[in-house]
Structures are given as structure tokens and as C-alpha cells.
Design an enzyme around this catalytic site. Structure first.
Site, PDB file in Angstrom:
ATOM      1  N   PRO A   1      19.332  24.944  14.090  1.00  0.00           N
ATOM      2  CA  PRO A   1      19.361  25.050  12.625  1.00  0.00           C
ATOM      3  C   PRO A   1      17.962  25.397  12.127  1.00  0.00           C
ATOM      4  O   PRO A   1      16.987  24.840  12.600  1.00  0.00           O
ATOM      5  CB  PRO A   1      19.776  23.652  12.163  1.00  0.00           C
ATOM      6  CG  PRO A   1      20.164  22.894  13.362  1.00  0.00           C
ATOM      7  CD  PRO A   1      19.595  23.591  14.547  1.00  0.00           C
TER       8      PRO A   1
ATOM      9  N   ARG B   1      12.945  34.861  23.089  1.00  0.00           N
ATOM     10  CA  ARG B   1      13.866  34.786  21.953  1.00  0.00           C
ATOM     11  C   ARG B   1      14.429  36.167  21.631  1.00  0.00           C
ATOM     12  O   ARG B   1      13.669  37.128  21.460  1.00  0.00           O
ATOM     13  CB  ARG B   1      13.139  34.237  20.697  1.00  0.00           C
ATOM     14  CG  ARG B   1      12.300  33.001  20.949  1.00  0.00           C
ATOM     15  CD  ARG B   1      13.143  31.814  21.344  1.00  0.00           C
ATOM     16  NE  ARG B   1      14.093  31.449  20.329  1.00  0.00           N
ATOM     17  CZ  ARG B   1      13.827  30.617  19.308  1.00  0.00           C
ATOM     18  NH1 ARG B   1      12.639  30.093  19.178  1.00  0.00           N
ATOM     19  NH2 ARG B   1      14.754  30.333  18.432  1.00  0.00           N
TER      20      ARG B   1
END
Ligand SMILES: [Zn+2]
Length: 311
Positions: A14, A276
């Protein structure tokens, strides 16, 4: 296409808009509720000192709910705070008596106000999340660990540039480093860089204030849009709000998860930057280092040919 489940689980963390949504909803729904009971599930490994501190919350009322970066801070008193960090797979759910059971429940706080009983559940599939009970001083220490927030109206393009340049790395990595910039995660950083026409591999040392002005604006725009849309829920459905509902920002992603650039129709590139998954448009987000070295080698080639002519 969105990243496949398991391909890059770090994307599912989140980010600020999701944590902000949870914080605001809690604020609207649990203030003045008294902590009546705390049930820790046997499969949840919690340090014994945290367990002891949790006991000190019994009988106390919830005074406020706030956020420090991606931490959810529940104020019990001026010197007692219950702090959650959801990490990658944590959830906070608010349920009524008789509501359906939830997966991966680790701790349940039974709270009550004027006979209205609710259950605040901390769930965490992979158990990377964290619960802390902190005093005021410890909370300040936690706050000091984080870098600037782009939503802070006092942050100027100059201050943003200074913060980013403090680490010699690429811009994407710097944006994800919570010690430099707090709250931006993989998805929102990817989209903010696209809106600012900045290549994610750009060295922080090659940034200038024109670029940070654009990036500050786009970061604010993307985070505020994410907040308005109550966060992003990817196909794995990992992020849900306190009522168990997903967000809507995934329907408004700018470049994240796209195959074709919505601005120029170029093929979107996907690359792992510092592990990432990063999407970018090679046309709208040109690599300035590459352009610079290409120009430099062109100049050098011209020089050589001029020298040859002289010979
Ligand atoms: Zn493009």
C-alpha cells in the site's frame, strides 16, 4: 497488462493514497471507542514487549487517527500511540459483530462506544507488517526517520531537488527511498515520472529545478488523484479499505501496466530498476544521459573529421 501476481510482489505495497484512505476512514469510524479486548492469534509472532504494551491499551479510548508516511497512527493518549505499518500484505478491517470471517487475521481489537461494538482486525498474509505501541518520544523518532513529503505545501522545487540530489542514484530509486521522499511507492512514482516526462533511469545528479518543479507538480497530482479514487487495487485484490472494498485508481493509471503510451502511441518499455518493475515511454521520457553521450560522441566525431580535413 498489469504485472502478473507474484512477478513483482513489491508493487503491491500500500502506498500513500491507500494508507491515507484507511487513516481517514478510521478517523470517521472509531474515535471515542474504548478498547475492550485484544485477541492475538496463536500463529502471529509478536515480540513479547509489544504484547505487554498492548495490554496497557485495555480500557482506553481512541482519541485520534493520523498518518506518518505509510504508518497508521492511532492516538490513545498524548503519550500512547498504537502504530500499524501494513508493509506488503497487511490490512486493517473494521467489522461489526456477525460479519463474515476474514483471511489472515492476526490481531483483533474489540472496541465499543455507547453499546456499539466493532472489531478492528489487523490481517497480514506474509507477516511483513508491524504493530508498535509507542510513547510520544518514540513516535517522534519514527517521524524523523522519514524524508520530505511531496504533499507538504512547504516543499519547493529547490528543496525537492536538494533532497533528491542527496543520494547518488537514479530518480526512480530516490523517489522510493523513504528516507528521501516519504509515501511514494512503485506505482505512483512510475506514473509521476511519466507525467513529468522524466526517464526513471535519470541520475539524481543530472536533475535541475525545472525538472523537480514538474515532478513535484506531477507527484502531487498523482497522489491526490489516488486519494480521490481511494487507492489502487491490482488484480490480486490485496489492497482493500477498512470495509473490504477495493480502490479505483487502477482505472486511471497513466503508464503503469500499459503496453502502449496513451500520449504518443510508442511501445511502453518495462524494466526492473533496483528490482522494481518500472514502465516508461522511451519517447515521452527520453534518457537525457543517452542523448548527452550521443551528442558528445557526435561532436567528437565532427572534431575528428575536421582534424582529418586539416591533415
Ligand atoms: Zn509516449
Amino acid at each position: 497488462m498489469l504485472e502478473k501476481s507474484g512477478k513483482n510482489t513489491k508493487s503491491k505495497m500500500p502506498e500513500l493514497p491507500e494508507v491515507h484512505t484507511i487513516t481517514q476512514d478510521l478517523k470517521k469510524n472509531i474515535l471515542d471507542f474504548e478498547i475492550k479486548n485484544i485477541k492475538i492469534y496463536p500463529n502471529y509472532k509478536i515480540p513479547s514487549d509489544v504484547k505487554k504494551k498492548l495490554i496497557s491499551l485495555y480500557g482506553k479510548k481512541i482519541q485520534n487517527v493520523d498518518r506518518i508516511a505509510k504508518n497508521i497512527v492511532i492516538e490513545i493518549s498524548k503519550d500512547l500511540f498504537l502504530v500499524f505499518h501494513l508493509a506488503m500484505t497487511g490490512r486493517i478491517l473494521l467489522r461489526q459483530e456477525g460479519d463474515k470471517t476474514d483471511s489472515w487475521v492476526k490481531i483483533v481489537f474489540e472496541i465499543e462506544k455507547n453499546g456499539d461494538k466493532k472489531y478492528l482486525k489487523f490481517c497480514d498474509m506474509r507477516q511483513f507488517g508491524k504493530i508498535q505501541v509507542l510513547n510520544k518520544k518514540e513516535l517522534e523518532l519514527l517521524e524523523n526517520k522519514y524524508g520530505i513529503s511531496v504533499l507538504d505545501s512547504e516543499i519547493t522545487p529547490d528543496k525537492f531537488l536538494e533532497a533528491l540530489k542527496s543520494k547518488k542514484t537514479n530518480i526512480k530509486n530516490a523517489l522510493l527511498d523513504q528516507k528521501i521522499v516519504s509515501g511514494l511507492g512503485n506505482i505512483y512514482a512510475t506514473d509521476a515520472l511519466f507525467l513529468a516526462n522524466i526517464n526513471p533511469k535519470t541520475s539524481t545528479q543530472n536533475l535541475n529545478t525545472n525538472m523537480t518543479e514538474k515532478l513535484l507538480k506531477s507527484s502531487r497530482e498523482i497522489l491526490n488523484e489516488g486519494i480521490k479514487n481511494r487507492g489502487s487495487t491490482l488484480p490480486d485484490k490485496m489492497y482493500v479499505d477498512i470495509f473490504g472494498k477495493g480502490g479505483n485508481q487502477q482505472n486511471y493509471f497513466k503508464i503503469y501496466g500499459k503496453k502502449v503510451c496513451p500520449v504518443c502511441n510508442s511501445k511502453v518499455e518495462f524494466e526492473k530498476i533496483n528490482g522494481r518493475g518500472t514502465y516508461f515511454c522511451p519517447t515521452c521520457q527520453p534518457d537525457i544521459a543517452k542523448d548527452f553521450s550521443a551528442k558528445k560522441s557526435k561532436v567528437e566525431t565532427n572534431k575528428i573529421s575536421e582534424q582529418k580535413k586539416l591533415l
